[in-house]
Design a protein around this motif. Sequence first.
Motif, short mmCIF file in Angstrom:
data_model
loop_
_atom_site.label_atom_id
_atom_site.label_comp_id
_atom_site.label_asym_id
_atom_site.label_seq_id
_atom_site.Cartn_x
_atom_site.Cartn_y
_atom_site.Cartn_z
N ARG A 68 0.84 -1.20 0.00
CA ARG A 68 0.00 0.00 0.00
C ARG A 68 0.87 1.25 0.00
NH1 ARG A 68 -3.76 -2.30 2.85
NH2 ARG A 68 -2.61 -2.15 4.78
N SER A 69 1.83 1.31 0.92
CA SER A 69 2.68 2.51 1.02
C SER A 69 3.59 2.65 -0.20
CB SER A 69 3.48 2.52 2.32
OG SER A 69 4.35 1.43 2.37
N SER A 70 4.03 1.52 -0.77
CA SER A 70 4.88 1.57 -1.96
C SER A 70 4.12 2.10 -3.16
CB SER A 70 5.43 0.18 -2.29
OG SER A 70 6.25 -0.26 -1.24
N LYS A 71 2.86 1.69 -3.29
CA LYS A 71 2.03 2.17 -4.41
C LYS A 71 1.73 3.66 -4.25
CE LYS A 71 -0.02 -2.10 -6.03
NZ LYS A 71 -1.22 -2.95 -6.12
N GLU A 72 1.52 4.10 -3.01
CA GLU A 72 1.31 5.54 -2.75
C GLU A 72 2.55 6.33 -3.17
OE1 GLU A 72 0.21 6.11 1.37
OE2 GLU A 72 -1.62 4.93 1.10
N GLU A 73 3.71 5.81 -2.79
CA GLU A 73 4.97 6.49 -3.13
C GLU A 73 5.16 6.54 -4.65
OE1 GLU A 73 9.67 6.00 -2.12
OE2 GLU A 73 8.23 5.45 -0.56
N LEU A 74 4.83 5.44 -5.32
CA LEU A 74 4.94 5.40 -6.79
C LEU A 74 4.00 6.42 -7.43
CD1 LEU A 74 6.22 4.08 -9.27
CD2 LEU A 74 4.40 2.37 -9.20
N ASN A 75 2.77 6.50 -6.91
CA ASN A 75 1.81 7.48 -7.43
C ASN A 75 2.31 8.90 -7.24
OD1 ASN A 75 0.01 5.56 -8.33
ND2 ASN A 75 -1.19 5.57 -6.44
N SER A 76 2.92 9.14 -6.10
CA SER A 76 3.46 10.47 -5.81
C SER A 76 4.62 10.80 -6.75
CB SER A 76 3.87 10.52 -4.33
OG SER A 76 5.06 11.22 -4.16
N LEU A 77 5.47 9.81 -7.04
CA LEU A 77 6.57 10.02 -7.99
C LEU A 77 6.01 10.29 -9.39
CD1 LEU A 77 8.99 7.16 -6.88
CD2 LEU A 77 9.47 9.60 -6.74
N ALA A 78 4.99 9.52 -9.77
CA ALA A 78 4.39 9.69 -11.10
C ALA A 78 3.75 11.07 -11.24
CB ALA A 78 3.35 8.60 -11.33
N SER A 79 3.08 11.52 -10.18
CA SER A 79 2.44 12.84 -10.28
C SER A 79 3.47 13.96 -10.28
CB SER A 79 1.41 13.03 -9.16
OG SER A 79 2.05 13.14 -7.92
N SER A 80 4.59 13.78 -9.62
CA SER A 80 5.63 14.82 -9.66
C SER A 80 6.28 14.88 -11.04
CB SER A 80 6.67 14.61 -8.56
OG SER A 80 7.50 13.53 -8.86
N LEU A 81 6.25 13.75 -11.76
CA LEU A 81 6.79 13.74 -13.12
C LEU A 81 5.84 14.42 -14.10
CD1 LEU A 81 8.37 10.21 -13.64
CD2 LEU A 81 9.51 12.40 -13.87
N SER A 82 4.54 14.25 -13.87
CA SER A 82 3.57 14.79 -14.82
C SER A 82 3.25 16.26 -14.57
CB SER A 82 2.29 13.96 -14.80
OG SER A 82 1.72 14.00 -13.52
N SER A 83 3.53 16.75 -13.36
CA SER A 83 3.23 18.16 -13.10
C SER A 83 4.36 19.05 -13.60
CB SER A 83 3.03 18.39 -11.60
OG SER A 83 4.24 18.23 -10.91
N PRO A 84 4.02 20.18 -14.22
CA PRO A 84 5.05 21.09 -14.72
C PRO A 84 5.83 21.71 -13.55
CG PRO A 84 2.87 22.07 -14.91
CD PRO A 84 2.67 20.66 -14.44
N ASN A 85 6.96 22.28 -13.86
CA ASN A 85 7.80 22.90 -12.85
C ASN A 85 7.01 23.95 -12.06
OD1 ASN A 85 9.84 23.85 -11.29
ND2 ASN A 85 11.16 24.51 -12.98
N ALA A 86 6.85 23.69 -10.79
CA ALA A 86 6.00 24.56 -9.96
C ALA A 86 6.82 25.61 -9.20
CB ALA A 86 5.21 23.71 -8.99
#
Length: 125
Positions: free
Chosen positions: A25-43
């Motif tokens: 569960r925690s690993s998938k959350e971390e992966l989702n967080s990494l994926a979203s940081s890749l898809s979001s433009p430079n903030a």
Amino acid sequence: MENEKTRYSDAELKEFKELLLDKLRSSKEELNSLASSLSSPNANGTDDTAGTYKTLEDGSATLEKEQINQLAARQKKFIEQLEAALVRIENKTYGICRETGKLIPKERLRAVPHTTLTMEAKMKQ
């Protein structure tokens, strides 16, 4: 000759399954967080900075993306290992060393729940 355990009991397997599901569960959350940081433009909001810094920033952003990609790849591999461990629990082969056939000590499984080797076999690698 004493009766040495060849596998963990269903109750013990259930305990390890909870541990694995929690890590999954925690690993998938971390992966989702990494994926979203890749898809979001430079903030950082540095769009109005002078052009000379733009090239440095692009290089830095590329490097950061590569590092995030590496972390994500590692995380995916870890998730696959955890899922494979869950399959071994279902097969009741969890906690049995794939090299020696011995039972992997509980302490080691609690520390590295996806392992398939006893320390003895790991040291020989």
